[in-house]
Design a protein around this motif. Structure first.
Motif, PDB file in Angstrom:
ATOM      1  N   ARG A   1      51.959 -82.623 -36.353  1.00  0.00           N
ATOM      2  CA  ARG A   1      52.963 -81.576 -36.462  1.00  0.00           C
ATOM      3  C   ARG A   1      53.373 -81.075 -35.083  1.00  0.00           C
ATOM      4  N   LEU A   2      52.349 -80.985 -34.210  1.00  0.00           N
ATOM      5  CA  LEU A   2      52.659 -80.514 -32.854  1.00  0.00           C
ATOM      6  C   LEU A   2      53.604 -81.482 -32.142  1.00  0.00           C
TER       7      LEU A   2
ATOM      8  N   ASP B   1      42.173 -83.162 -40.145  1.00  0.00           N
ATOM      9  CA  ASP B   1      42.944 -81.918 -39.970  1.00  0.00           C
ATOM     10  C   ASP B   1      43.536 -81.829 -38.568  1.00  0.00           C
ATOM     11  N   LEU B   2      42.715 -82.234 -37.585  1.00  0.00           N
ATOM     12  CA  LEU B   2      43.209 -82.174 -36.198  1.00  0.00           C
ATOM     13  C   LEU B   2      44.396 -83.123 -35.991  1.00  0.00           C
TER      14      LEU B   2
ATOM     15  N   LYS C   1      57.015 -81.084 -33.580  1.00  0.00           N
ATOM     16  CA  LYS C   1      57.660 -79.890 -33.053  1.00  0.00           C
ATOM     17  C   LYS C   1      58.058 -80.095 -31.592  1.00  0.00           C
TER      18      LYS C   1
ATOM     19  N   GLN D   1      46.148 -72.917 -30.730  1.00  0.00           N
ATOM     20  CA  GLN D   1      45.717 -73.253 -32.085  1.00  0.00           C
ATOM     21  C   GLN D   1      44.871 -74.509 -32.088  1.00  0.00           C
ATOM     22  N   VAL D   2      45.242 -75.504 -31.240  1.00  0.00           N
ATOM     23  CA  VAL D   2      44.441 -76.724 -31.147  1.00  0.00           C
ATOM     24  C   VAL D   2      43.037 -76.415 -30.675  1.00  0.00           C
TER      25      VAL D   2
ATOM     26  N   ARG E   1      46.446 -84.120 -38.294  1.00  0.00           N
ATOM     27  CA  ARG E   1      47.613 -83.574 -38.986  1.00  0.00           C
ATOM     28  C   ARG E   1      48.277 -82.493 -38.172  1.00  0.00           C
ATOM     29  N   PHE E   2      47.426 -81.565 -37.641  1.00  0.00           N
ATOM     30  CA  PHE E   2      48.011 -80.517 -36.792  1.00  0.00           C
ATOM     31  C   PHE E   2      48.656 -81.122 -35.516  1.00  0.00           C
ATOM     32  N   TYR E   3      47.963 -82.145 -34.977  1.00  0.00           N
ATOM     33  CA  TYR E   3      48.494 -82.752 -33.745  1.00  0.00           C
ATOM     34  C   TYR E   3      49.819 -83.467 -34.029  1.00  0.00           C
TER      35      TYR E   3
ATOM     36  N   LEU F   1      50.830 -73.420 -29.661  1.00  0.00           N
ATOM     37  CA  LEU F   1      50.301 -74.576 -30.338  1.00  0.00           C
ATOM     38  C   LEU F   1      49.046 -75.099 -29.662  1.00  0.00           C
TER      39      LEU F   1
ATOM     40  N   LEU G   1      41.070 -74.771 -33.484  1.00  0.00           N
ATOM     41  CA  LEU G   1      40.674 -75.732 -34.491  1.00  0.00           C
ATOM     42  C   LEU G   1      39.514 -76.595 -34.018  1.00  0.00           C
TER      43      LEU G   1
END
Length: 576
Positions: free
Chosen positions: A33-34, A26-27, A37, A72-73, A29-31, A69, A76
């Motif tokens: 996306r970050l 998950d991290l 972005k 949010q990291v 995936r979020f990273y 962002l 998480l």
């Protein structure tokens, strides 16, 4: 070839990589996306800067987006740490649950082994039970066969004894007839003989010498032969026959019993107070009886013994204890001579003791249920009544039953008079039996179940006590058997005795020795005494018994009355 430890390290690294990849997927995936972005923002920013470097507010917006962002990291990452802690806790609980499961499995296997062991034991016990059940069935069949054999043997024995008794009676009758024939010959010989009397000796002693005979004697001066006195004279024959009959009756038990029992000049005194109160037995007392001498008293109870007491100077002193009964005593009686005592028992027998021996001399067995009454019909005969609806006549010399009378009702008590037995029953009837024919000659109806019978000293009055709280007095000299009734009633046709209540199915009432009074114990612990002449209640003696009174006895001297109850207590009453 690669060595095993290297392969193991590679496998472990792959396993860790998969584990770490799963945790940080998950991290990542979020990273990712970050980064996308960020790249987008950089492209936009570069385009914006290149196209329009004069717009400062877009830069501020981009910075704000980058900060959000990053926050949010951090959130998480914090959630990942919390989940890791929760996962470790779950692993710990899982390990504990596994240990408990292993223990439960061990316990289950142990219980299974115990179940198998118990099942094996039950199977063995079932085999033993089946074997013993089969053995019991065989024993029961054998017991029934032996009981049938015993009944047949008993019937054969009774038949043989009856035949022996009939043979003995026939032999005695032949001897008696021979004696009568010899005596008749002697009487005839005496009737044919004549008696000569000397005149000089008869003149001074004979009152029947006539003056003419005296003149002839004086004138003649010689001995005169008087008229012979014939033995065949009616007066002489009747006197001789009377003496012969009296001689024959002298060997009879009944005549001896009458001579011993019937007192002369008795006068009973009504008791007024208790002289002595004592705990006579260990359990309840069922029966009490005075001897013919009035100096000896016997009590019997549910503790299976008969206690003998000496009564002297207003006190009771323990003399002896008679043992031998297997169950409780129901009835007691002394023999007419006062040397033996007879008792009926719950153990289906009657026992006879000598007063100087505590062991029974004779035990009479044959009834199938408890013996409720046992009476002397003579010195060597006994009559018993039982709950098995039979009355038996016994010969004490042979200790054998000589007659059995079947009755249609429970026999509660009985008395004997000459050649008759009078019995009381639960079907509210009193029956009179002829012992010579073993047949019922009369039935007397009463108003309730008979609990006791008593006969007066002169054998002329019969007293019955019934469960309807009624005492009835019969005159045995009359065919109509007139009676007086003593019980509590509102109507004036009955004699009143307020509070009197028959306490049990074996409550004993008595007649005084002179026949003037009746005495009975009540369920309320009082002793009631009625006057036969007036029909009124003479007195009531309360206060000494705390339980229903079982029986009372009046001494033949008329001086004492003893009452016993179901709580082991005996009370000596008198008027002194």
């Amino acid at each position: 070839m690669t060595e095993p430890w290297k392969r193991s390290i590679v496998v472990q690294l792959k396993h860790r990589d998969l584990d770490q990849h799963a945790r940080f997927q998950d991290l990542i995936r979020f990273y990712t996306r970050l980064l996308e972005k960020t790249s987008l923002e950089k492209g936009i920013l570069s385009c914006s800067i290149s196209s329009c470097s004069s717009l400062p507010h877009q830069k501020n917006r981009l910075q704000k987006t980058t900060g959000d962002l990053a926050f949010q990291v951090l959130e998480l990452q914090q959630q990942i740490k919390i989940k890791e802690c929760f996962l470790e806790e779950q692993n710990t609980r899982l390990i504990g649950a596994g240990r408990r499961l292993a223990g439960a499995l061990d316990a289950r296997r142990a219980l299974q082994r115990r179940v198998e062991l118990v099942q094996d034991q039950n199977a063995a016990l079932k085999v033993q039970y089946d074997e013993r059940l089969e053995l019991q069935s065989r024993e029961e069949r054998r017991l029934r066969g032996e009981e049938l054999q015993r009944e047949h043997l008993l019937e054969d024995l009774i038949q043989h004894k009856q035949q022996a008794a009939a043979h003995m009676n026939h032999h005695n009758q032949r001897r008696s007839r021979a004696r009568e024939v010899n005596l008749q010959k002697e009487l005839q010989t005496a009737a044919r003989s004549k008696v000569t009397v000397d005149s000089c000796s008869s003149a001074g002693t004979s009152r029947s010498t006539s003056p003419k005979a005296e003149d002839l004697q004086e004138s003649g001066g010689h001995t005169r032969l008087f008229r012979s006195l014939s033995a065949s004279s009616p007066r002489i024959l009747s006197s001789i026959r009377e003496l012969f009959d009296r001689r024959r009756r002298g060997h009879s038990v009944c005549s001896l019993e009458e001579d011993l029992v019937l007192p002369v000049g008795l006068s009973s005194r009504v008791p007024v107070r208790a002289l002595q109160v004592l705990e006579a037995h260990q359990q309840g007392i069922n029966a009490v009886r005075f001897s013919s001498s009035s100096s000896l008293l016997a009590t019997g109870g549910t503790d299976r013994v008969v206690m003998l007491w000496e009564v002297h100077a207003g006190s009771m002193t323990h003399r002896a204890t008679l043992e031998g009964s297997a169950e409780g005593i129901t009835c007691i009686e002394f023999d007419p001579a006062g040397f033996r005592i007879l008792a009926a028992s719950y153990d289906k027998s009657a026992l006879l003791w000598r007063l100087d021996d505590s062991v029974p001399k004779v035990t009479l067995t044959g009834h199938s249920r408890k013996v409720t009454a046992a009476r002397f019909s003579g010195l060597h005969q006994v009559v018993t009544g039982s709950a098995d609806r039979s009355i038996r006549l016994w010969d004490l010399q042979r200790a054998a039953c000589v007659k059995v009378v079947e009755v249609s009702s429970y026999c509660s008590d009985l008395v004997c008079s000459e050649n008759f037995v009078i019995s009381g029953h639960f079907d509210s009837k009193i029956r009179v039996w002829d012992t010579r024919t073993a047949g019922c000659v009369q039935q007397l109806p009463v108003w309730g179940r008979v609990t006791s019978l008593d006969i007066s000293s002169d054998r002329r009055q019969l007293l019955s006590c019934c469960r309807d709280d009624c005492l009835q007095l019969f005159d045995l000299r009359r065919r109509s058997h007139d009676r007086l009734c003593f019980r509590y009633e509102d109507t004036p046709t009955f004699m009143t005795a307020e509070g009197f209540k028959c306490g049990s199915d074996s409550t004993k009432a008595v007649i005084s020795p002179d026949g003037c009074f009746l005495a009975a114990g009540s369920a309320n612990g009082g002793v009631y005494i009625w006057n036969v002449t007036t029909g009124n209640l003479e007195t009531r003696l309360p206060g000494q018994h705390s339980a229903p009174i079982s029986a009372v006895s009046w001494s033949l001297s008329g001086e004492y009355v003893v009452s016993v109850d179901q709580s082991r207590r005996a009370v000596l009453w008198s008027d002194i």
